[in-house]
Design a protein around this motif. Structure first.
Motif, PDB file in Angstrom:
ATOM      1  N   SER A   1       0.853  -1.083  -0.063  1.00  0.00           N
ATOM      2  CA  SER A   1       0.021  -0.057   0.194  1.00  0.00           C
ATOM      3  C   SER A   1       0.773   1.156  -0.067  1.00  0.00           C
ATOM      4  CB  SER A   1      -0.838  -0.138   1.222  1.00  0.00           C
ATOM      5  OG  SER A   1      -0.098  -0.085   2.414  1.00  0.00           O
ATOM      6  N   PRO A   2       0.391   2.366  -0.509  1.00  0.00           N
ATOM      7  CA  PRO A   2       1.044   3.809  -0.390  1.00  0.00           C
ATOM      8  C   PRO A   2       1.440   4.372   0.912  1.00  0.00           C
ATOM      9  CG  PRO A   2      -1.014   4.275  -0.969  1.00  0.00           C
ATOM     10  CD  PRO A   2      -1.155   2.803  -0.837  1.00  0.00           C
ATOM     11  N   GLN A   3       2.563   4.709   1.148  1.00  0.00           N
ATOM     12  CA  GLN A   3       3.008   5.399   2.477  1.00  0.00           C
ATOM     13  C   GLN A   3       2.261   6.752   2.613  1.00  0.00           C
ATOM     14  OE1 GLN A   3       3.836   5.053   5.624  1.00  0.00           O
ATOM     15  NE2 GLN A   3       5.698   3.774   5.061  1.00  0.00           N
ATOM     16  N   THR A   4       1.955   7.429   3.651  1.00  0.00           N
ATOM     17  CA  THR A   4       1.127   8.431   3.848  1.00  0.00           C
ATOM     18  C   THR A   4       2.127   9.727   4.090  1.00  0.00           C
ATOM     19  OG1 THR A   4      -0.226   7.253   5.248  1.00  0.00           O
ATOM     20  CG2 THR A   4      -0.358   9.826   5.571  1.00  0.00           C
ATOM     21  N   PRO A   5       1.972  10.552   3.024  1.00  0.00           N
ATOM     22  CA  PRO A   5       2.753  11.849   3.006  1.00  0.00           C
ATOM     23  C   PRO A   5       2.659  12.571   4.438  1.00  0.00           C
ATOM     24  CG  PRO A   5       1.428  11.554   1.067  1.00  0.00           C
ATOM     25  CD  PRO A   5       1.043  10.464   1.873  1.00  0.00           C
ATOM     26  N   GLY A   6       3.992  13.136   4.742  1.00  0.00           N
ATOM     27  CA  GLY A   6       3.659  14.023   6.034  1.00  0.00           C
ATOM     28  C   GLY A   6       3.907  13.128   7.140  1.00  0.00           C
TER      29      GLY A   6
END
Length: 131
Positions: A33-38
């Motif tokens: 899954s994608p990582q969370t920006p910030g």
């Protein structure tokens, strides 16, 4: 309004959903899954160079970019017996270029033990950081 972590919404209206919530998974793993920006400054740096990592999937390439983009050694373990940032058994020359450089400077690290001094040399010899 403060962020509600994990819901994928941008409650504080700054353009990034779930920012400041911490990362949903370790930077050294690739769960698909994608990582969370910030969630981590390194994630922001990797995603600026490789948007795929925060838009589609945090994969093995993104994990590798933790080293190449962020200059962090916490994920390096391609064919080494353990992470470079962890003390333990001696590491084998050839498992990573940083190990090669450290063992050339300090043979103890590859013949007796990868101790705290060897871990410190990840920064002084290789220019990488350990968390």
């Amino acid at each position: 309004m403060p962020e509600t972590c994990g819901n994928g919404l941008d409650e504080d209206c700054n353009g990034t959903a779930d920012d400041g919530c911490g990362c949903p998974f370790d930077l050294c793993s690739s769960p698909g899954s994608p990582q969370t920006p910030g969630c981590d400054p390194c994630v922001d740096s990797v995603c600026a160079v490789d948007p795929f990592c925060c838009s589609f999937q945090w994969d093995g390439i993104c994990v590798g970019e933790v080293e190449s983009v962020c200059l962090r050694a916490d994920c390096i373990s391609p064919s080494c017996d353990h992470l470079l940032c962890d003390a333990g058994t001696p590491l084998v020359v050839g498992c990573h270029t940083c190990v090669d450089d450290i063992c050339a400077a300090d043979p103890f690290c590859c013949s007796v033990s990868w101790d705290g001094i060897c871990v410190g040399e990840v920064g002084s010899v290789c220019g990488l950081t350990c968390p």
